[in-house]
Design an enzyme around this catalytic site. Sequence first.
Site, PDB file in Angstrom:
ATOM      1  N   GLY A   1       0.812  -1.126  -0.118  1.00 34.16           N
ATOM      2  CA  GLY A   1       0.091  -0.075   0.015  1.00 34.16           C
ATOM      3  C   GLY A   1       0.902   1.180  -0.221  1.00 34.16           C
ATOM      4  O   GLY A   1       2.056   1.121   0.004  1.00 34.16           O
TER       5      GLY A   1
ATOM      6  N   THR B   1       1.284   3.527   2.375  1.00 30.69           N
ATOM      7  CA  THR B   1       2.193   3.705   3.490  1.00 30.69           C
ATOM      8  C   THR B   1       3.402   2.707   3.626  1.00 30.69           C
ATOM      9  O   THR B   1       4.366   3.226   4.025  1.00 30.69           O
ATOM     10  CB  THR B   1       1.280   3.724   4.829  1.00 30.69           C
TER      11      THR B   1
ATOM     12  N   ASP C   1       3.226  -2.772   8.435  1.00 33.27           N
ATOM     13  CA  ASP C   1       2.093  -2.687   7.341  1.00 33.27           C
ATOM     14  C   ASP C   1       1.384  -1.538   7.666  1.00 33.27           C
ATOM     15  O   ASP C   1       1.114  -1.246   8.979  1.00 33.27           O
ATOM     16  CB  ASP C   1       1.485  -4.027   7.067  1.00 33.27           C
TER      17      ASP C   1
ATOM     18  N   ALA D   1      -2.843  -0.015   7.533  1.00 32.43           N
ATOM     19  CA  ALA D   1      -4.340  -0.381   7.439  1.00 32.43           C
ATOM     20  C   ALA D   1      -5.294   0.563   6.946  1.00 32.43           C
ATOM     21  O   ALA D   1      -4.895   1.615   6.752  1.00 32.43           O
ATOM     22  CB  ALA D   1      -4.469  -0.563   8.824  1.00 32.43           C
TER      23      ALA D   1
ATOM     24  N   GLU E   1      -0.684 -10.747   3.502  1.00 37.51           N
ATOM     25  CA  GLU E   1      -0.334  -9.953   4.458  1.00 37.51           C
ATOM     26  C   GLU E   1      -0.687 -10.603   6.034  1.00 37.51           C
ATOM     27  O   GLU E   1      -0.097 -10.687   6.782  1.00 37.51           O
ATOM     28  CB  GLU E   1      -1.304  -8.773   4.599  1.00 37.51           C
TER      29      GLU E   1
HETATM   30  C1  5RP Z   1      -3.313  -3.482   1.244  1.00 37.52           C
HETATM   31  C2  5RP Z   1      -3.498  -2.967   2.783  1.00 37.52           C
HETATM   32  C3  5RP Z   1      -3.001  -1.762   3.053  1.00 37.52           C
HETATM   33  O1  5RP Z   1      -2.328  -1.573   4.323  1.00 37.52           O
HETATM   34  C4  5RP Z   1      -4.380  -0.798   3.227  1.00 37.52           C
HETATM   35  O2  5RP Z   1      -4.998  -0.718   2.329  1.00 37.52           O
HETATM   36  C5  5RP Z   1      -3.771   0.633   3.516  1.00 37.52           C
HETATM   37  O3  5RP Z   1      -3.331   1.214   2.583  1.00 37.52           O
HETATM   38  P1  5RP Z   1      -2.846   2.717   2.609  1.00 37.52           P
HETATM   39  O4  5RP Z   1      -1.362   2.684   3.102  1.00 37.52           O
HETATM   40  O5  5RP Z   1      -2.404   2.885   0.983  1.00 37.52           O
HETATM   41  O6  5RP Z   1      -3.843   3.562   2.961  1.00 37.52           O
HETATM   42  O7  5RP Z   1      -4.050  -3.684   3.581  1.00 37.52           O
HETATM   43  O8  5RP Z   1      -3.862  -4.812   1.282  1.00 37.52           O
END
Ligand code: 5RP
Length: 221
Positions: A29, A31, A81, A83, A103
């Site tokens: 993602g 982040t 990771d 969320a 994940e």
């Molecule tokens: C990907 C995910 C990501 O961690 C979630 O979607 C958050 O994404 P972003 O950092 O772009 O807001 O679970 O499958």
Amino acid sequence: MDQDELKRAAARAAIEHVLDREVVGVGTGSTANFFIDELARIRERIRGAVASSERSRRRLEARGIEVFDLDAVGELSVYVDGADEINRAMHMIKGGGGALTREKIVAAVSHKFVCIADESKMVGSLGRFPLPLEVIPMALGHVCKEVARIGGRGVLRQGFVTDNGNLIVDVHGLEILDPPAVETRFNQIVGVVTNGLFALRPADVCLLATMAGVQTIIAAT
Ligand code: 5RP
């Protein structure tokens, strides 16, 4: 600070949780992409990474970080990771990027799960963000019927195929009062590979980037 700057601040703070000479679990993602960029700055200190998606694998490799298959490593000291939603119990909805199954696997073998997020992701109760399900293609109709029986509305994510060759159904209209129970319930639908609730294996710590700085939050008891 805009949202991207907040995401970058959370990603930078996560570097403190990375141990020298270890293989790091890396999420997916926007982040997580910032985290990959921060990791590249200290790449001499680490052995490499395990990626939770092909997208993250490519980004890691492009920045000179060796990517290992999970089975070559076995377990990981830390997984970092993002969320889509997180609550004070460290339960999360993930899978907005469709990488939820890998994940969840990487989270399962990691001793510490560090969630990096901007403050918009912290919620009182989960469910406003649609809950993603990874679904075996032939089970699509069956899964959508079962979702309706549970009280949700399943919407096929158009034009999207997961790294595992499956579909994503996003479940709208859920009020998730008991995240571990809801996670268990959706896991019981035949044809669902994984659902995007991370409550049975929650985050251990959330690095939440706010306008006032990055807060370190651990589960409320
Ligand atoms: C990907 C995910 C990501 O961690 C979630 O979607 C958050 O994404 P972003 O950092 O772009 O807001 O679970 O499958």
